[in-house]
Design a protein around this motif. Structure first.
Motif, PDB file in Angstrom:
ATOM      1  N   GLU A   4      -0.043  -6.130   1.846  1.00  0.00           N
ATOM      2  CA  GLU A   4      -1.362  -5.755   2.347  1.00  0.00           C
ATOM      3  C   GLU A   4      -2.303  -6.907   2.094  1.00  0.00           C
ATOM      4  OE1 GLU A   4      -1.681  -0.893   2.190  1.00  0.00           O
ATOM      5  OE2 GLU A   4      -2.308  -1.985   0.426  1.00  0.00           O
ATOM      6  N   LYS A  10       2.309  12.351  -2.658  1.00  0.00           N
ATOM      7  CA  LYS A  10       2.523  11.672  -3.925  1.00  0.00           C
ATOM      8  C   LYS A  10       1.171  11.383  -4.590  1.00  0.00           C
ATOM      9  CE  LYS A  10       2.707   6.753  -3.077  1.00  0.00           C
ATOM     10  NZ  LYS A  10       1.582   6.454  -2.347  1.00  0.00           N
ATOM     11  N   HIS A  31       8.103   4.585  -0.988  1.00  0.00           N
ATOM     12  CA  HIS A  31       8.240   4.074   0.381  1.00  0.00           C
ATOM     13  C   HIS A  31       9.447   3.133   0.546  1.00  0.00           C
ATOM     14  CE1 HIS A  31       4.467   5.965   0.816  1.00  0.00           C
ATOM     15  NE2 HIS A  31       3.674   4.966   0.522  1.00  0.00           N
ATOM     16  N   HIS A  67       4.953   9.116   3.760  1.00  0.00           N
ATOM     17  CA  HIS A  67       4.579   8.876   5.153  1.00  0.00           C
ATOM     18  C   HIS A  67       5.336   7.709   5.789  1.00  0.00           C
ATOM     19  CE1 HIS A  67       1.790   5.866   3.553  1.00  0.00           C
ATOM     20  NE2 HIS A  67       1.622   5.406   4.778  1.00  0.00           N
ATOM     21  N   TYR A  68       5.993   6.864   4.959  1.00  0.00           N
ATOM     22  CA  TYR A  68       6.779   5.802   5.551  1.00  0.00           C
ATOM     23  C   TYR A  68       7.964   6.354   6.357  1.00  0.00           C
ATOM     24  CZ  TYR A  68       4.310   1.619   4.667  1.00  0.00           C
ATOM     25  OH  TYR A  68       3.375   0.627   4.776  1.00  0.00           O
ATOM     26  N   LYS A  99       7.221   6.775  10.017  1.00  0.00           N
ATOM     27  CA  LYS A  99       6.925   5.605  10.854  1.00  0.00           C
ATOM     28  C   LYS A  99       8.053   5.412  11.874  1.00  0.00           C
ATOM     29  CE  LYS A  99       3.850   3.384   7.607  1.00  0.00           C
ATOM     30  NZ  LYS A  99       2.535   3.081   8.143  1.00  0.00           N
ATOM     31  N   TYR A 116      -7.423   5.381  -9.337  1.00  0.00           N
ATOM     32  CA  TYR A 116      -6.099   5.985  -9.101  1.00  0.00           C
ATOM     33  C   TYR A 116      -5.025   4.934  -9.367  1.00  0.00           C
ATOM     34  CZ  TYR A 116      -1.958   6.329  -6.133  1.00  0.00           C
ATOM     35  OH  TYR A 116      -0.673   6.264  -5.673  1.00  0.00           O
ATOM     36  N   ARG A 119      -0.931  -8.395   6.297  1.00  0.00           N
ATOM     37  CA  ARG A 119      -0.534  -6.987   6.185  1.00  0.00           C
ATOM     38  C   ARG A 119       0.709  -6.777   7.039  1.00  0.00           C
ATOM     39  NH1 ARG A 119      -1.647  -2.200   9.396  1.00  0.00           N
ATOM     40  NH2 ARG A 119      -1.074  -0.426   8.118  1.00  0.00           N
ATOM     41  N   ARG A 170     -10.114   2.239  -4.844  1.00  0.00           N
ATOM     42  CA  ARG A 170      -9.051   3.155  -5.287  1.00  0.00           C
ATOM     43  C   ARG A 170      -8.507   2.729  -6.658  1.00  0.00           C
ATOM     44  NH1 ARG A 170      -4.382   3.015  -2.487  1.00  0.00           N
ATOM     45  NH2 ARG A 170      -3.658   5.112  -2.856  1.00  0.00           N
ATOM     46  N   ASP A 208       3.445   3.099  -6.716  1.00  0.00           N
ATOM     47  CA  ASP A 208       2.687   3.362  -5.488  1.00  0.00           C
ATOM     48  C   ASP A 208       3.509   3.079  -4.224  1.00  0.00           C
ATOM     49  OD1 ASP A 208       0.192   4.123  -4.263  1.00  0.00           O
ATOM     50  OD2 ASP A 208      -0.120   2.025  -3.735  1.00  0.00           O
ATOM     51  N   ILE A 209       4.336   2.066  -4.268  1.00  0.00           N
ATOM     52  CA  ILE A 209       5.048   1.639  -3.051  1.00  0.00           C
ATOM     53  C   ILE A 209       6.579   1.584  -3.215  1.00  0.00           C
ATOM     54  CG2 ILE A 209       5.321  -0.264  -1.368  1.00  0.00           C
ATOM     55  CD1 ILE A 209       2.519   0.993  -1.234  1.00  0.00           C
ATOM     56  N   LYS A 266      -0.402  -6.136  -3.029  1.00  0.00           N
ATOM     57  CA  LYS A 266      -1.749  -5.973  -2.466  1.00  0.00           C
ATOM     58  C   LYS A 266      -2.459  -7.311  -2.541  1.00  0.00           C
ATOM     59  CE  LYS A 266      -2.296  -1.082  -3.131  1.00  0.00           C
ATOM     60  NZ  LYS A 266      -2.662  -0.574  -1.815  1.00  0.00           N
ATOM     61  N   PHE A 315       6.775  -5.285   1.735  1.00  0.00           N
ATOM     62  CA  PHE A 315       5.516  -4.599   2.053  1.00  0.00           C
ATOM     63  C   PHE A 315       4.390  -5.494   1.576  1.00  0.00           C
ATOM     64  CE2 PHE A 315       1.891  -2.425   0.287  1.00  0.00           C
ATOM     65  CZ  PHE A 315       1.570  -1.440   1.203  1.00  0.00           C
ATOM     66  N   GLN A 337       5.618  -2.606  10.758  1.00  0.00           N
ATOM     67  CA  GLN A 337       4.227  -2.742  11.184  1.00  0.00           C
ATOM     68  C   GLN A 337       3.680  -4.092  10.763  1.00  0.00           C
ATOM     69  OE1 GLN A 337       2.692   0.541   8.880  1.00  0.00           O
ATOM     70  NE2 GLN A 337       1.909  -0.806   7.280  1.00  0.00           N
TER      71      GLN A 337
HETATM   72  C1  BG6 Z   1       0.019   4.665   0.308  1.00  0.00           C
HETATM   73  C2  BG6 Z   1      -0.355   3.903  -0.907  1.00  0.00           C
HETATM   74  O1  BG6 Z   1       1.086   5.537   0.011  1.00  0.00           O
HETATM   75  O2  BG6 Z   1       0.416   3.771   1.337  1.00  0.00           O
HETATM   76  C3  BG6 Z   1      -1.456   2.895  -0.590  1.00  0.00           C
HETATM   77  O3  BG6 Z   1      -0.810   4.785  -1.917  1.00  0.00           O
HETATM   78  C4  BG6 Z   1      -1.082   2.032   0.591  1.00  0.00           C
HETATM   79  O4  BG6 Z   1      -1.743   2.089  -1.713  1.00  0.00           O
HETATM   80  C5  BG6 Z   1      -0.589   2.892   1.744  1.00  0.00           C
HETATM   81  O5  BG6 Z   1      -2.225   1.288   0.978  1.00  0.00           O
HETATM   82  C6  BG6 Z   1      -0.048   2.039   2.873  1.00  0.00           C
HETATM   83  O6  BG6 Z   1       0.212   2.814   3.993  1.00  0.00           O
HETATM   84  P1  BG6 Z   1       0.189   2.207   5.448  1.00  0.00           P
HETATM   85  O7  BG6 Z   1       0.707   3.312   6.306  1.00  0.00           O
HETATM   86  O8  BG6 Z   1      -1.241   1.855   5.744  1.00  0.00           O
HETATM   87  O9  BG6 Z   1       1.067   1.009   5.414  1.00  0.00           O
END
Ligand code: BG6
Length: 490
Positions: free
Chosen positions: A217, A149, A241, A179-180, A183, A227, A342, A224, A236-237, A337, A215, A379
């Motif tokens: 962080e 993405k 995700h 990528h979520y 997990k 972007y 996190r 970043r 983004d999330i 964020k 979610f 996580q």
């Molecule tokens: C990414 C986002 O897809 O996922 C980032 O673009 C984010 O902003 C990240 O920090 C979080 O991934 P993870 O696996 O570290 O929770």
């Protein structure tokens, strides 16, 4: 298999994602013996680098979980010998032709399979796909392309991207990563639900009061910003995700575990979702804070972010699925964020026990604390726990809420693989279950595009929250409006 080979080209090899995730994941797969016998890895990028320099760069990033293990150094050496570098522009047929020549040399006449991982900015996706597919695709085996993405910024740009990609690739060659989905706890979601009799019968509006996808962080955009400012937290999330997890959570039982059967069910849920109302959304942006003599920067202190940016770094939303199973159940999402912690988790809050005898006897105080809650901790500290009411041991009759707790680190000695390991292995094996099909992507954008448009057109001002805090208070009002309390605060 002895006669075939896999060539993996990481396009954008000097970027952050390649260094932090892709090369370490490939190494972990190699270490575990998951890569085929004949494989070659190519880093492809614009900067000039020799094979030795690439190996040096990669070796510095192989600080993955495996490096503490026995014979890791030896394995690393073997792995690095299979890594090469090719300098090229992303839109140059000629440079991809040169790559093709090198790949052929490594393949040595074996049946060749080729995987391209596009870890590059979206504005050059299509050019790179065009060049890779026309000049460097396999002539004897499969060619697959993993794309990261952002898949566009809205329905229109996403559809245009899909259309362009499909000029050069078939849908089954495109592996859209989220990528979520790789997990461990997200993969386990379907196992939890469909292989335990005690959960599936409760998985509906009849017993579930609300579901929360959270979610957070504890760091900001950190470099970043350039972007991020173009996308914001919703794109983004949430749109990917959290929505993907929601779809897996809420889908009907698939016909089988086959990728198409699962994705068919996910897309149905996405298409059953009610348009999101702006009144059901809270957006926020973190601001600078000083704590204990340390000043934490605000979002717009990032030099790559315009000073007057209204881009949300936090959002909370209430979503609804208009189908028989989930009618009127709020699905709350919260993503931010620069918050206090996190973590990523799913919280399922069950309804009150009807006519609750014990609660009645105790005068009906604090009803909220007596409902069951199932928490899936994606996580960190992966685990699943269920809050139940229990009698406090002793002669009296006092209840409290306790946890039936499955903490992965206590239950399983094996470490949890990184999401990218599973996803790369699946792409090599042609398993599409955890990748996003184009109709899923369309449905996800159809849900969020009108909302994003409205926020942007109205120039909605985000609620500012201090860096390191729990985010805007508006999120609590939003939850309260739907008769919900965020579980992560209790
Ligand atoms: C990414 C986002 O897809 O996922 C980032 O673009 C984010 O902003 C990240 O920090 C979080 O991934 P993870 O696996 O570290 O929770």
């Amino acid at each position: 298999k002895e006669h075939s080979t896999v060539s993996i080209t990481v396009v954008g090899a000097s970027g952050d994602l390649a260094k932090k995730k892709i090369f370490p994941a490939l190494f972990a797969l190699y270490y575990e013996g998951c890569l085929p016998e004949h494989f070659t890895i190519y880093g492809y990028a614009r900067s000039k680098m020799t094979d030795a320099e690439l190996r040096d760069m990669v070796s510095k990033t192989l600080t993955c979980r495996i490096d503490k293990r026995e014979n890791c150094g030896e394995k690393m050496e073997e792995f690095l010998k299979r890594c090469f570098y090719h300098t090229g522009q992303y839109d140059s047929q000629e440079h991809f032709v040169a790559l093709d020549k090198k790949l052929k040399e490594h393949e040595g006449g074996r049946l060749s399979n080729r995987l391209f991982y596009l870890s590059i900015p979206p504005n050059i996706f299509v050019d790179a796909v065009k060049c890779a597919s026309s000049s460097a695709s396999s002539s004897s085996g499969w060619t697959r392309v993993i794309v990261e993405k952002p898949f566009g910024r809205d329905s229109k740009t996403s559809a245009a991207l899909t259309k362009s990609l499909k000029q050069y690739l078939e849908e089954d060659q495109i592996f859209r990563i989220d990528h979520y989905l790789g997990k461990e706890l997200v993969e386990n979601l379907s196992v939890l639900r469909f292989s335990n009799l005690i959960f599936e019968p409760l998985w509906s509006r009849q017993y579930i009061q609300n579901v929360q996808f959270i979610f957070s962080e504890d760091f900001g955009t950190e470099g970043r910003g350039g972007y991020f400012d173009h996308y914001g937290i919703i794109r983004d999330i949430m749109q990917n995700h959290l929505l993907q997890i929601l779809a897996l959570f809420a889908m009907e039982t698939p016909v089988s575990l086959d990728a198409e059967d699962i994705r068919n069910e996910k897309v149905k849920v996405l298409r059953s979702m009610r348009p999101i109302q702006l009144e059901d959304v809270v957006i926020g942006q973190y601001k600078s804070t000083t704590k204990g003599g340390v000043t934490y920067p605000g979002y717009t202190d990032d030099k790559t972010v315009p000073k007057d940016s209204l881009t949300p770094t936090f959002a909370a939303a209430a979503l609804f699925i208009d189908n028989a199973r989930w009618d009127s159940v709020p699905f709350l999402m919260k993503a931010g964020k620069a918050l206090h912690t996190r973590s990523a988790e799913i919280r399922v809050q069950f309804r009150h026990v009807p006519g609750n005898l014990y609660n009645r006897n105790s005068g009906g105080t604090n009803l909220d604390r007596t409902t069951n809650e199932l928490v899936i901790r994606v996580q960190p500290d992966e685990g699943i726990y269920l809050k139940i009411n229990n009698k406090v041991p002793g002669l009296g009759m006092r209840l409290d809420q306790s946890h039936l707790n499955l903490l992965y680190s206590a239950r399983y000695s094996k470490e949890i693989p990184d999401a990218y390991e599973r996803l790369l292995l699946d792409a090599i094996e042609g398993e599409r279950r955890l990748f996003i099909r184009s109709d899923e992507l369309d449905a996800a954008w159809a849900l969020f595009t009108p909302l994003l448009k409205e926020i942007e057109e109205k120039k909605t001002i985000p609620e500012f929250y201090p860096h390191g805090s729990r985010g805007p208070v508006g999120a609590h009002y939003l939850a309260a409006k739907h008769n919900v309390q965020w579980g992560d605060l209790s």
